[in-house]
Design a protein around this motif. Sequence first.
Motif, mmCIF file in Angstrom:
data_model
loop_
_atom_site.group_PDB
_atom_site.id
_atom_site.type_symbol
_atom_site.label_atom_id
_atom_site.label_comp_id
_atom_site.label_asym_id
_atom_site.label_seq_id
_atom_site.Cartn_x
_atom_site.Cartn_y
_atom_site.Cartn_z
ATOM 1 N N GLY A 191 0.635 -1.182 -0.065
ATOM 2 C CA GLY A 191 0.088 -0.091 0.028
ATOM 3 C C GLY A 191 0.812 1.247 -0.116
ATOM 4 N N ILE A 192 1.879 1.335 -0.769
ATOM 5 C CA ILE A 192 2.756 2.331 -0.535
ATOM 6 C C ILE A 192 3.261 2.954 -1.939
ATOM 7 C CG2 ILE A 192 3.920 1.812 1.543
ATOM 8 C CD1 ILE A 192 6.473 0.745 0.426
ATOM 9 N N THR A 193 2.587 2.530 -3.153
ATOM 10 C CA THR A 193 2.940 2.633 -4.317
ATOM 11 C C THR A 193 2.836 4.236 -4.625
ATOM 12 O OG1 THR A 193 2.030 0.376 -5.024
ATOM 13 C CG2 THR A 193 2.358 2.418 -6.830
ATOM 14 N N GLN B 112 -5.163 -6.674 1.994
ATOM 15 C CA GLN B 112 -4.623 -5.584 1.365
ATOM 16 C C GLN B 112 -4.975 -4.232 2.165
ATOM 17 O OE1 GLN B 112 -3.041 -5.269 -1.602
ATOM 18 N NE2 GLN B 112 -2.997 -3.145 -1.009
ATOM 19 N N PRO B 113 -3.755 -3.542 2.504
ATOM 20 C CA PRO B 113 -3.896 -2.447 3.354
ATOM 21 C C PRO B 113 -4.670 -1.172 2.699
ATOM 22 C CG PRO B 113 -1.480 -2.600 2.742
ATOM 23 C CD PRO B 113 -2.303 -3.931 2.385
ATOM 24 N N PRO B 114 -5.056 -0.165 3.515
ATOM 25 C CA PRO B 114 -5.280 1.008 2.800
ATOM 26 C C PRO B 114 -4.150 1.775 2.403
ATOM 27 C CG PRO B 114 -5.347 1.430 5.012
ATOM 28 C CD PRO B 114 -5.293 -0.142 4.808
ATOM 29 N N GLU B 115 -3.968 2.581 1.222
ATOM 30 C CA GLU B 115 -2.687 3.017 0.830
ATOM 31 C C GLU B 115 -2.368 4.186 2.069
ATOM 32 O OE1 GLU B 115 -0.120 3.999 -2.351
ATOM 33 O OE2 GLU B 115 -1.873 2.399 -2.015
ATOM 34 N N TYR B 116 -0.903 4.085 2.030
ATOM 35 C CA TYR B 116 -0.265 4.936 3.213
ATOM 36 C C TYR B 116 -0.338 6.329 2.546
ATOM 37 C CZ TYR B 116 3.895 6.988 5.118
ATOM 38 O OH TYR B 116 4.712 7.718 5.865
ATOM 39 N N LYS B 117 -0.597 7.261 3.661
ATOM 40 C CA LYS B 117 -0.552 8.658 3.273
ATOM 41 C C LYS B 117 0.423 9.355 4.492
ATOM 42 C CE LYS B 117 -5.191 8.761 1.106
ATOM 43 N NZ LYS B 117 -6.504 9.054 1.148
#
Length: 431
Positions: free
Chosen positions: A64-66, A425-430
């Motif tokens: 989740g770090i793309t 699948q984790p949430p996208e890292y912000k």
Amino acid sequence: MPLNILIVGCSIAGPALATFLQLAPFAEDDKPRITVLERSPAVRPQGQNVDIRGVGVTLLDKLGITAAVKASTTGEAGVQWVTSDNYVWCEFDSANDTETQRHNPTSDIEILRGRMAQILWRRSQTVTEDKAVEYIFGDYLDDIQQEDDKVTVHFARSGLHRTFDLVVGADGLQSTTRSTVWGPTAEATVVHPLGMYAAFFSMPKDAKQGDNDYRRSYHTHGRRMLSIRPDQQNGRSTALLTIVNETDPRFDAVAKARSSVDSQKALVNEYFADAGWQALRLLQEMHATDDFYYSMVAQVKMPRWSKGRVVLLGDAAHCASHLSGMGTTLALLGAYSLAGALSAHPNDTDTAFSAYEEAMRPHVDKAQKIMPGLMRIFAPETAWGVWLIDTTIRFLVWTRVFTLLMRFKGADTEPDALPDYGFAQPPEYKE
């Protein structure tokens, strides 16, 4: 009982494993307890540009770090080879080369190692809401003892003893976990120096000196190469100085001495003072920088990556050297594979470690293959050799042979080669 896991090292492989262990399909009562130990007082900013290729891009998605990684790339547009007076005599524009893009659909991502480590560290702390990872900075292990199904370690600075179910050494090429557990005799046989040494640091960007969005590379006699690369995120430039030297024992000695930055800089200064091009500028900036990093270039080759309940990960297990361009991708893939194996066999670490090695060995074996004579071919001793290499590079670019080579590059790391361990699948890292 949930596994109590100590991960040694907070660079790439360590925090990636901490995240994948949280995403792995352990039963709720078997979620591992994770501790990450890092010798430095904080996530280290040092380290040169690293590439993420092929299956590594898919692993960024799974972490989740793309978006965060792509927003932090160096912005390098291609490579320019320059003469001593800064004339560009050859250029390879990888960013806009449509033929290269067509044969490399998972476009390479280039990012500074320190920035990548920072993203992974923060990701591991945000992937779940229960703060499942304990981080300890500014300490290291000076003793590791195994007894039955436990590992007892001693923290050198705090003086504490703690016991874990397993220890993961993700502490790089000069792994203290590996040297402590396998011993000095094994250490002498598994680390294979390639005779090259590298110094890396950042410095102010200077457009008047030609700093731009390209990597500018200059090589000269004495088996020396100097490069200046962009760092758009910080508005700076980065420098990489490499030398192939198999006769002066000081290169190896200062590489193994962790606290001898002054000695490392002095040795680099001695050998590059007469290199030409922008050597004097680079050496002046080297002495002023606070993020200097120096290392030998070597490979690690081991018959087995585990011993009892201690297992190695990333460069500590199978460093392929930066010449492969695969170190970061292998670190991410190893973290994914080890977490998957442990979740499939939480009560049988021997089986888990064997499954991890079986998954990783083919990728490592390919990445560690280096063309025979590469060092001598691309690091010539004489001015005549430099001319020959310059002519060869010009020919490869002009004939598009570089593009042909890229058609085969990464064939062993295609996304469809990635096994499905059932990770969440984790949430996208912000940030």
